[in-house]
Design an enzyme around this catalytic site. Structure first.
Site, PDB file in Angstrom:
ATOM      1  N   GLU A 140      -3.997  10.008   7.977  1.00 23.06           N
ATOM      2  CA  GLU A 140      -2.547   9.847   8.169  1.00 23.06           C
ATOM      3  C   GLU A 140      -2.040  10.608   9.394  1.00 23.06           C
ATOM      4  O   GLU A 140      -1.059  10.216  10.015  1.00 23.06           O
ATOM      5  CB  GLU A 140      -1.786  10.361   6.943  1.00 23.06           C
ATOM      6  CG  GLU A 140      -1.700   9.367   5.804  1.00 23.06           C
ATOM      7  CD  GLU A 140      -0.744   8.220   6.076  1.00 23.06           C
ATOM      8  OE1 GLU A 140       0.294   8.433   6.697  1.00 23.06           O
ATOM      9  OE2 GLU A 140      -1.066   7.085   5.650  1.00 23.06           O
ATOM     10  N   ASP A 166       0.860  -1.185   0.000  1.00 22.07           N
ATOM     11  CA  ASP A 166       0.000   0.000   0.000  1.00 22.07           C
ATOM     12  C   ASP A 166       0.894   1.232   0.000  1.00 22.07           C
ATOM     13  O   ASP A 166       2.069   1.152   0.358  1.00 22.07           O
ATOM     14  CB  ASP A 166      -0.904   0.010   1.251  1.00 22.07           C
ATOM     15  CG  ASP A 166      -1.936   1.140   1.196  1.00 22.07           C
ATOM     16  OD1 ASP A 166      -2.460   1.417   0.112  1.00 22.07           O
ATOM     17  OD2 ASP A 166      -2.204   1.750   2.247  1.00 22.07           O
ATOM     18  N   SER A 167       0.316   2.373  -0.379  1.00 25.16           N
ATOM     19  CA  SER A 167       1.105   3.607  -0.348  1.00 25.16           C
ATOM     20  C   SER A 167       1.446   3.996   1.100  1.00 25.16           C
ATOM     21  O   SER A 167       2.404   4.710   1.332  1.00 25.16           O
ATOM     22  CB  SER A 167       0.329   4.734  -1.028  1.00 25.16           C
ATOM     23  OG  SER A 167      -0.911   4.911  -0.385  1.00 25.16           O
ATOM     24  N   CYS A 218      -3.538  -1.189  -2.272  1.00 29.99           N
ATOM     25  CA  CYS A 218      -3.784   0.213  -2.603  1.00 29.99           C
ATOM     26  C   CYS A 218      -4.690   0.312  -3.836  1.00 29.99           C
ATOM     27  O   CYS A 218      -4.348  -0.200  -4.908  1.00 29.99           O
ATOM     28  CB  CYS A 218      -2.443   0.894  -2.883  1.00 29.99           C
ATOM     29  SG  CYS A 218      -2.573   2.628  -3.269  1.00 29.99           S
ATOM     30  N   ASN A 219      -5.810   0.978  -3.671  1.00 31.26           N
ATOM     31  CA  ASN A 219      -6.760   1.123  -4.788  1.00 31.26           C
ATOM     32  C   ASN A 219      -6.181   1.991  -5.898  1.00 31.26           C
ATOM     33  O   ASN A 219      -6.442   1.767  -7.074  1.00 31.26           O
ATOM     34  CB  ASN A 219      -8.057   1.783  -4.302  1.00 31.26           C
ATOM     35  CG  ASN A 219      -8.816   0.906  -3.350  1.00 31.26           C
ATOM     36  OD1 ASN A 219      -9.744   0.215  -3.741  1.00 31.26           O
ATOM     37  ND2 ASN A 219      -8.423   0.907  -2.085  1.00 31.26           N
ATOM     38  N   THR A 220      -5.395   2.999  -5.507  1.00 27.27           N
ATOM     39  CA  THR A 220      -4.815   3.892  -6.514  1.00 27.27           C
ATOM     40  C   THR A 220      -3.802   3.121  -7.359  1.00 27.27           C
ATOM     41  O   THR A 220      -3.789   3.242  -8.593  1.00 27.27           O
ATOM     42  CB  THR A 220      -4.150   5.112  -5.824  1.00 27.27           C
ATOM     43  OG1 THR A 220      -5.072   5.663  -4.877  1.00 27.27           O
ATOM     44  CG2 THR A 220      -3.759   6.168  -6.828  1.00 27.27           C
ATOM     45  N   TYR A 255      -0.292   8.752  -2.928  1.00 23.62           N
ATOM     46  CA  TYR A 255      -0.279   8.375  -4.342  1.00 23.62           C
ATOM     47  C   TYR A 255      -1.484   8.994  -5.068  1.00 23.62           C
ATOM     48  O   TYR A 255      -1.457   9.202  -6.268  1.00 23.62           O
ATOM     49  CB  TYR A 255      -0.384   6.843  -4.483  1.00 23.62           C
ATOM     50  CG  TYR A 255       0.912   6.079  -4.332  1.00 23.62           C
ATOM     51  CD1 TYR A 255       1.996   6.591  -3.624  1.00 23.62           C
ATOM     52  CD2 TYR A 255       1.036   4.811  -4.898  1.00 23.62           C
ATOM     53  CE1 TYR A 255       3.167   5.859  -3.494  1.00 23.62           C
ATOM     54  CE2 TYR A 255       2.204   4.074  -4.775  1.00 23.62           C
ATOM     55  CZ  TYR A 255       3.271   4.602  -4.070  1.00 23.62           C
ATOM     56  OH  TYR A 255       4.417   3.864  -3.941  1.00 23.62           O
ATOM     57  N   GLY A 256      -2.533   9.229  -4.293  1.00 26.22           N
ATOM     58  CA  GLY A 256      -3.832   9.607  -4.864  1.00 26.22           C
ATOM     59  C   GLY A 256      -3.848  10.876  -5.688  1.00 26.22           C
ATOM     60  O   GLY A 256      -4.744  11.075  -6.496  1.00 26.22           O
ATOM     61  N   CYS A 276     -10.629   3.151  -1.059  1.00 24.12           N
ATOM     62  CA  CYS A 276      -9.310   3.596  -0.603  1.00 24.12           C
ATOM     63  C   CYS A 276      -9.040   2.924   0.737  1.00 24.12           C
ATOM     64  O   CYS A 276      -9.921   2.895   1.610  1.00 24.12           O
ATOM     65  CB  CYS A 276      -9.293   5.119  -0.452  1.00 24.12           C
ATOM     66  SG  CYS A 276      -7.772   5.755   0.287  1.00 24.12           S
ATOM     67  N   THR A 277      -7.851   2.392   0.890  1.00 21.42           N
ATOM     68  CA  THR A 277      -7.523   1.635   2.107  1.00 21.42           C
ATOM     69  C   THR A 277      -7.700   2.462   3.389  1.00 21.42           C
ATOM     70  O   THR A 277      -8.081   1.932   4.415  1.00 21.42           O
ATOM     71  CB  THR A 277      -6.059   1.151   2.064  1.00 21.42           C
ATOM     72  OG1 THR A 277      -5.233   2.263   1.716  1.00 21.42           O
ATOM     73  CG2 THR A 277      -5.884   0.037   1.076  1.00 21.42           C
ATOM     74  N   HIS A 278      -7.419   3.758   3.285  1.00 18.19           N
ATOM     75  CA  HIS A 278      -7.495   4.593   4.483  1.00 18.19           C
ATOM     76  C   HIS A 278      -8.914   4.766   5.014  1.00 18.19           C
ATOM     77  O   HIS A 278      -9.102   5.183   6.147  1.00 18.19           O
ATOM     78  CB  HIS A 278      -6.914   5.978   4.184  1.00 18.19           C
ATOM     79  CG  HIS A 278      -5.427   5.995   4.152  1.00 18.19           C
ATOM     80  ND1 HIS A 278      -4.715   5.375   3.168  1.00 18.19           N
ATOM     81  CD2 HIS A 278      -4.528   6.558   5.000  1.00 18.19           C
ATOM     82  CE1 HIS A 278      -3.427   5.554   3.400  1.00 18.19           C
ATOM     83  NE2 HIS A 278      -3.289   6.262   4.499  1.00 18.19           N
TER      84      HIS A 278
END
Ligand code: DGL
Length: 274
Positions: A160, A12-13, A75-77, A44-45, A192-194
């Site tokens: 974050e 993931d980012s 990571c979806n991005t 990354y987004g 998105c993972t977040h």
């Protein structure tokens, strides 16, 4: 290299993907895992597609060097901007016997299973929304589905920095969800993972009638199916229950919030990728 020592890599980012890894480990506890978060270059987004591809390729190289046999792009991005090119061009040339999988198809398949109104909302990074990757995957599964996407650039920095329960996050969520609620969606993909850590707040805002689709539990279940259908690959994987965590920047937050995402304490090592 020793046989039976092969790892499953999860990329993931940042640390959001640790939530996905938690779900994978819950389903498949016996395997060896290596996690890599590219915290030094996050987010990354907001980056151009070409940059996300280059960074993801470097992450893939790093994880294969660490003896991974299979990599999940949590990571979806990265799944949106890099996965297809990596699978079609990079792997056949450089790693013809290894696999890289993403999260878009599992999430889309689950959304299609749930929606009755055929109106699906997707919240994701700017990059993922612009790539139209969810639109493509959802329409492939059911062309009658209407997809309503909303880019949420404020959410990753808020999570974050540990502000997931703040007023700022509440306000941002309200703003992002409002247009989707107007469209009467019955299913919402957390693209998105977040956003996994915000699931409770999001559900409260959208009400119990809208189903949230998140990678947290789902990816592990889908990986279990995948491994039972790919026995040759499964046989190569070590079953020593190893958990190794790498980050490209060692920050207190990666350890603190990462442990929260993963559900137990992690100790991260520094990874150098380029
Ligand atoms: N992890 C990324 C994703 O799932 C979002 C964070 C970023 O912008 O780097 O899309």
């Amino acid at each position: 290299m020793r046989r039976g020592n092969k790892y499953i890599g999860v990329f993931d980012s940042g640390f959001g993907g640790l939530d996905v890894l938690r779900g994978i480990v819950k389903e498949l506890p016996s395997y060896n895992y290596i996690y890599l978060g590219d915290t030094a270059r996050l987010p990354y987004g907001n980056r151009p597609k070409e940059t996300v591809y280059e960074f993801t390729k470097q992450a893939v190289d790093f994880l294969f060097r660490q003896n991974c046999e299979l990599i999940i792009l949590a990571c979806n991005t990265a799944s949106s901007d890099a996965l297809r090119k990596i699978q079609r061009e990079y792997l056949p040339k450089k790693y013809p016997h290894k696999k890289v999988l993403g999260v878009l198809i599992p999430l889309s398949e689950e959304a299609v299973k749930y929606t009755k109104s055929l109106k699906v909302g997707v919240i994701a990074t700017v990059g993922t929304v612009q790539s139209k990757s969810f639109l493509r995957e959802l329409k492939k599964l059911n062309p009658r589905i209407e997809v309503f996407q909303e880019a949420c650039p404020l959410l990753v920095p808020l999570v974050e920095t540990g502000k997931q329960n703040s007023k700022k996050t509440d306000l941002a969520l309200k703003k992002y969800l409002k247009p989707l609620l107007k469209e009467n969606i019955d299913t919402l993909v957390l693209g998105c993972t977040h956003y996994g850590i915000l699931e409770g707040q999001i559900q409260k805002m959208i009400g119990p009638k809208i189903k949230i689709i998140s990678g947290s539990e789902l990816v592990g279940k889908k990986l279990k199916d995948y491994l039972s259908n790919h026995k040759e690959l499964e046989k190569k994987l070590g079953k020593g229950k190893a958990r190794v965590f790498y980050s490209t920047k060692l920050t207190a937050n990666f350890t603190k919030l990462g442990s929260k995402f993963f559900g137990s304490n992690i100790i991260a090592r520094k990874a150098v990728i380029k």
